[in-house]
Design a protein around this motif. Sequence first.
Motif, PDB file in Angstrom:
ATOM      1  N   VAL A 118      -1.905  14.943 -48.336  1.00  0.00           N
ATOM      2  CA  VAL A 118      -1.529  16.088 -47.497  1.00  0.00           C
ATOM      3  C   VAL A 118      -1.169  15.489 -46.117  1.00  0.00           C
ATOM      4  N   PHE A 119      -0.190  16.066 -45.558  1.00  0.00           N
ATOM      5  CA  PHE A 119       0.286  15.605 -44.199  1.00  0.00           C
ATOM      6  C   PHE A 119       0.787  16.826 -43.521  1.00  0.00           C
ATOM      7  N   ASP A 120       0.251  17.464 -42.462  1.00  0.00           N
ATOM      8  CA  ASP A 120       0.630  18.652 -41.824  1.00  0.00           C
ATOM      9  C   ASP A 120       1.446  18.490 -40.581  1.00  0.00           C
ATOM     10  N   GLY A 121       1.767  17.397 -40.289  1.00  0.00           N
ATOM     11  CA  GLY A 121       2.353  16.987 -39.000  1.00  0.00           C
ATOM     12  C   GLY A 121       1.816  17.079 -37.743  1.00  0.00           C
ATOM     13  N   GLU A 122       0.308  17.631 -37.830  1.00  0.00           N
ATOM     14  CA  GLU A 122      -0.545  17.847 -36.546  1.00  0.00           C
ATOM     15  C   GLU A 122      -1.359  16.683 -36.488  1.00  0.00           C
ATOM     16  N   SER A 123      -2.113  15.912 -37.828  1.00  0.00           N
ATOM     17  CA  SER A 123      -2.860  14.928 -37.524  1.00  0.00           C
ATOM     18  C   SER A 123      -2.643  14.095 -38.904  1.00  0.00           C
ATOM     19  N   ALA A 124      -2.933  12.886 -38.849  1.00  0.00           N
ATOM     20  CA  ALA A 124      -2.867  11.767 -39.982  1.00  0.00           C
ATOM     21  C   ALA A 124      -3.979  11.398 -40.637  1.00  0.00           C
ATOM     22  N   SER A 125      -4.391  11.610 -41.766  1.00  0.00           N
ATOM     23  CA  SER A 125      -5.610  11.097 -42.405  1.00  0.00           C
ATOM     24  C   SER A 125      -5.644   9.530 -42.510  1.00  0.00           C
ATOM     25  N   ASP A 126      -6.890   9.092 -42.792  1.00  0.00           N
ATOM     26  CA  ASP A 126      -6.728   7.564 -42.962  1.00  0.00           C
ATOM     27  C   ASP A 126      -6.119   7.229 -44.296  1.00  0.00           C
ATOM     28  N   ALA A 127      -5.824   8.095 -45.342  1.00  0.00           N
ATOM     29  CA  ALA A 127      -5.119   7.867 -46.519  1.00  0.00           C
ATOM     30  C   ALA A 127      -3.908   7.603 -46.292  1.00  0.00           C
ATOM     31  N   VAL A 128      -3.088   8.775 -45.199  1.00  0.00           N
ATOM     32  CA  VAL A 128      -1.908   8.640 -44.861  1.00  0.00           C
ATOM     33  C   VAL A 128      -1.737   7.399 -44.158  1.00  0.00           C
ATOM     34  N   ILE A 129      -2.437   6.995 -43.297  1.00  0.00           N
ATOM     35  CA  ILE A 129      -2.156   5.903 -42.366  1.00  0.00           C
ATOM     36  C   ILE A 129      -2.077   4.627 -43.210  1.00  0.00           C
ATOM     37  N   ALA A 130      -3.233   4.381 -44.161  1.00  0.00           N
ATOM     38  CA  ALA A 130      -3.079   3.342 -44.983  1.00  0.00           C
ATOM     39  C   ALA A 130      -1.815   3.271 -45.971  1.00  0.00           C
ATOM     40  N   ALA A 131      -1.514   4.303 -46.332  1.00  0.00           N
ATOM     41  CA  ALA A 131      -0.306   4.491 -47.201  1.00  0.00           C
ATOM     42  C   ALA A 131       0.974   3.887 -46.438  1.00  0.00           C
ATOM     43  N   THR A 132       0.953   4.574 -45.344  1.00  0.00           N
ATOM     44  CA  THR A 132       2.110   3.884 -44.381  1.00  0.00           C
ATOM     45  C   THR A 132       2.126   2.427 -44.155  1.00  0.00           C
ATOM     46  N   ARG A 133       0.750   1.927 -43.746  1.00  0.00           N
ATOM     47  CA  ARG A 133       0.956   0.442 -43.697  1.00  0.00           C
ATOM     48  C   ARG A 133       1.135  -0.442 -44.826  1.00  0.00           C
TER      49      ARG A 133
END
Length: 293
Positions: free
Chosen positions: A51-66
């Motif tokens: 889940v990514f709402d464009g308002e904040s980024a979870s640790d999981a989204v940050i890790a997936a991006t990296r």
Amino acid sequence: MTGKHLFIFGLGFSSQALAQRVKGDYASIGGTVRTEEKAARLREAGIEALVFDGESASDAVIAATRRATHIVQSIAPGTAGDPVIALLREALIGAENLEWIGYLSTVGVYGDHGGAWVDEATPPNPQSGRSVERVRAETEWQILGEERHVPVALFRLSGIYGPGRNALVQIAEGTARRLVKPGQVFNRIHVADIATAVAAGAAQKASGVFNVTDDEPGPPQDVVAFAAEIAGKPVPPAIDFETADLSPMARSFYGENKRVGNKRLAGDLGVQLAYPTYREGITALWNDGSWRG
């Protein structure tokens, strides 16, 4: 199976088609949606949705991006700019294995050309606020790519259709309208051809601009008439655009008129469109029953 990881920001209509198209080409395919309900459905289909709402980024989204080696961004920008770059620029810069970025944009960035042809070398001339934001986002991604020394491909899409989203559905639902504005043409693109083009760009680590569009810009009323004939339904009557009851958004699309060329698809990516005109696309949707979605 490879050690490559594809992460898609915005698992919408086109991006889900891409994810299905490249299954087996990546060790993992993940992406973002706006709700946990949709994420759960996609996870059942083998897509690592977050889940990514464009308002904040979870640790999981940050890790997936990296972790990503290949990133596709399909979330529309807003007045504040591109939400992914705004929230995840540091993670993108720190993505040590990143090899390629694809950005899904729109042919709307070319603006109005009075029905004349444009191609990938035509400078953007955005006229709507939406298109101005798109050009800004394209530039932001190109700057990031230069900073990371990673190729960035800008895929400018024309009007998207496919299963569940096409003139056959409108005919069946009784909502189809044959709006006639003399001289007006639009390009279109089948969602499967979008998936093929972006998959080829990712595989080849392509860079630059690619117009992802069909070979035949045509009047919108002709598409509706063709769909009605294929379905064996009466062709809706013509409606004069000038007197039609349209929302400001719908009317704005008719304010730009151009024919969009796609020579880089075949010339540089080696992509042959499965549906080079709306006729092949609508016929295939009808024949295999997938038009309902």
